[in-house]
Design a protein around this motif. Structure first.
Motif, mmCIF file in Angstrom:
data_model
loop_
_atom_site.group_PDB
_atom_site.id
_atom_site.type_symbol
_atom_site.label_atom_id
_atom_site.label_comp_id
_atom_site.label_asym_id
_atom_site.label_seq_id
_atom_site.Cartn_x
_atom_site.Cartn_y
_atom_site.Cartn_z
ATOM 1 N N ALA A 410 0.846 -1.200 0.000
ATOM 2 C CA ALA A 410 0.000 0.000 0.000
ATOM 3 C C ALA A 410 0.880 1.249 0.000
ATOM 4 O O ALA A 410 1.795 1.368 0.806
ATOM 5 N N VAL A 411 0.595 2.183 -0.920
ATOM 6 C CA VAL A 411 1.400 3.404 -1.016
ATOM 7 C C VAL A 411 0.572 4.674 -0.834
ATOM 8 O O VAL A 411 1.120 5.732 -0.549
ATOM 9 N N HIS A 412 -0.755 4.589 -1.006
ATOM 10 C CA HIS A 412 -1.565 5.811 -0.883
ATOM 11 C C HIS A 412 -3.009 5.458 -0.561
ATOM 12 O O HIS A 412 -3.576 4.530 -1.139
ATOM 13 N N THR A 413 -3.584 6.206 0.367
ATOM 14 C CA THR A 413 -5.009 6.101 0.673
ATOM 15 C C THR A 413 -5.696 7.362 0.185
ATOM 16 O O THR A 413 -5.309 8.483 0.543
ATOM 17 N N PHE A 414 -6.703 7.182 -0.660
ATOM 18 C CA PHE A 414 -7.408 8.321 -1.250
ATOM 19 C C PHE A 414 -8.434 8.870 -0.247
ATOM 20 O O PHE A 414 -8.490 8.439 0.907
#
Length: 419
Positions: A410-414
């Motif tokens: 996981a690299v980004h949570t919108f």
């Protein structure tokens, strides 16, 4: 009295000094204002003007046109999370440029990353939903926008400067998969443009076509038809003037849909979608690398709730993808293809499988990822790619892989979806 006589001259001298100081102060630019790009255009639908803000910023096959980076300015690196300038929710489209750069789109917006998804820059804001994004290279890209006031109509958006400006080209002829061979030559199902999408001509199709046609170029195209419990894959080499059957399969399942992708003039990956029931959908996948002379059965996902996979008997034992429903199909080259799997009844419903050898073998990934509404898959090459989960009540999450989909990070949570 003599001092009083000179008082007007002293006052005049003081006024001149103060005026000069004030002039110097007003001529110095504000650092805050100078850092802001000017606002541009309206969110109109005409062919001229820009839509959204001016903040700068694969394809079925990788772009083969000329790289425009030598004549267009390069997009700037995102300098702040997009959540500070606009919400990124309800994601509907993704497209990679390379492992570090690409676009995502949603309900009325497009954003770009240049650091592997850690930060995003909002580039386009409008009323229409973004259904697809296609990138020829890092500068030239197109997007299909579904009209907010009429979901049966779509418009083509285009950028030639890495997304710094998006403009409306014109209406799309259908809702098919869009892909471009160059800045001028492109396709949308059985429609063809030679002027960047301003005008379209259509290729002829036979009767009983299921799903969309796919044209790799202006000569070579593929379709699937279904008649009398038989499935036919047909090919044209003359731009739709004639169609020849290159694969025939008896089927116990009703054919409800198809997905066709290609990585070369002789290459085709054909997904056949069958019945659905009990949160399950049966489907199959076939591949040819020699124009349809020989076919490799890649997947046969029969299910208890939806019956046999199209083109196979119920007891056929072949390669099977994880999940009870098909996810996105993404073709890298004639040897390598990826496919998502989706299991609505599972706690972590999203998986990814792949073939490294044209479909002879199938390798299922090691991880199951959350996302109650499925996931969007995009690969840069045989090892590196993105997976973005979708959820009706929770934020979408972007994952990356560097080992061909076996493991995801996981690299980004919108942003949180709007209620």
């Amino acid at each position: 009295m003599k001092w009083l006589g000179k008082q007007p001259l002293v006052v005049l001298f003081l006024v001149m000094i103060l005026s000069i100081a004030a002039g110097c102060s007003s001529s110095a630019p504000s650092s805050a204002n100078s850092a802001q790009p000017p606002a541009s255009g309206t969110e109109g639908t005409g062919n001229s003007g820009n839509t959204g803000t001016t903040q700068p910023g694969e394809t079925g096959s990788k772009g083969t046109g000329s790289d425009a980076s030598s004549v267009n300015p390069k997009p700037s690196t995102p300098d702040k999370p997009v959540s500070e300038s606009g919400a990124m929710t309800n994601l509907t489209a993704v497209r990679l440029i390379d492992p570090s750069a690409g676009w995502v789109g949603g309900n009325g917006w497009i954003a770009r990353t240049d650091d592997g998804g850690k930060q995003w820059k909002m580039q386009y804001s409008g009323k229409d939903g973004i259904a697809q994004i296609f990138a020829l290279n890092g500068q030239d890209a197109w997007a299909s926008a579904v009209k907010a006031d009429d979901a049966s109509k779509r418009e083509l958006l285009q950028t030639s400067d890495g997304g710094a400006h998006w403009s409306v080209v014109g209406p799309l002829p259908n809702a098919g998969f869009i892909h471009f061979m160059s800045k001028q030559e492109g396709f949308s199902a059985n429609a063809y443009t030679t002027d960047g999408g301003k005008s379209w001509t259509t290729f002829g199709l036979p009767e009983h076509v299921v799903g969309d046609a796919y044209f790799h170029d202006k000569s070579n195209g593929w379709i699937v038809t279904a008649e009398d419990k038989k499935i036919y894959v047909k090919r044209t080499t003359d731009g739709g003037k004639s169609w020849n059957t290159v694969l025939t399969r008896d089927t116990e399942a009703f054919l409800n849909g198809t997905v066709i992708r290609s990585a070369g003039a002789q290459d085709a990956w054909v997904e056949l979608i069958g019945d659905s029931g009990m949160s399950q959908t049966s489907y199959s996948l076939f591949h040819t690398a020699d124009g349809g002379k020989n076919w490799q059965p890649v997947l046969a996902n029969s299910t208890a709730g939806a019956g046999p996979a199209p083109g196979f008997p119920a007891n056929y034992a072949g390669n099977k993808n994880e999940g009870s429903k098909p996810g996105d199909l993404y073709v890298v080259d004639p040897k390598v293809a990826f496919m998502g799997g989706y299991c609505p009844a599972c706690d972590n419903p999203n998986t990814v499988g792949s073939t490294p050898d044209g479909g002879k073998t199938w390798v299922n990934g090691k991880q199951q990822l959350p996302g109650s509404s499925g996931a969007m898959l995009a690969m840069s090459d045989a090892k590196q790619g993105w997976l973005i989960t979708k959820d009706a009540t929770k934020p979408s999450v972007m994952y990356t892989t560097s080992d061909g989909g076996q493991n995801w990070t996981a690299v980004h949570t919108f942003d949180q979806p709007k209620s």
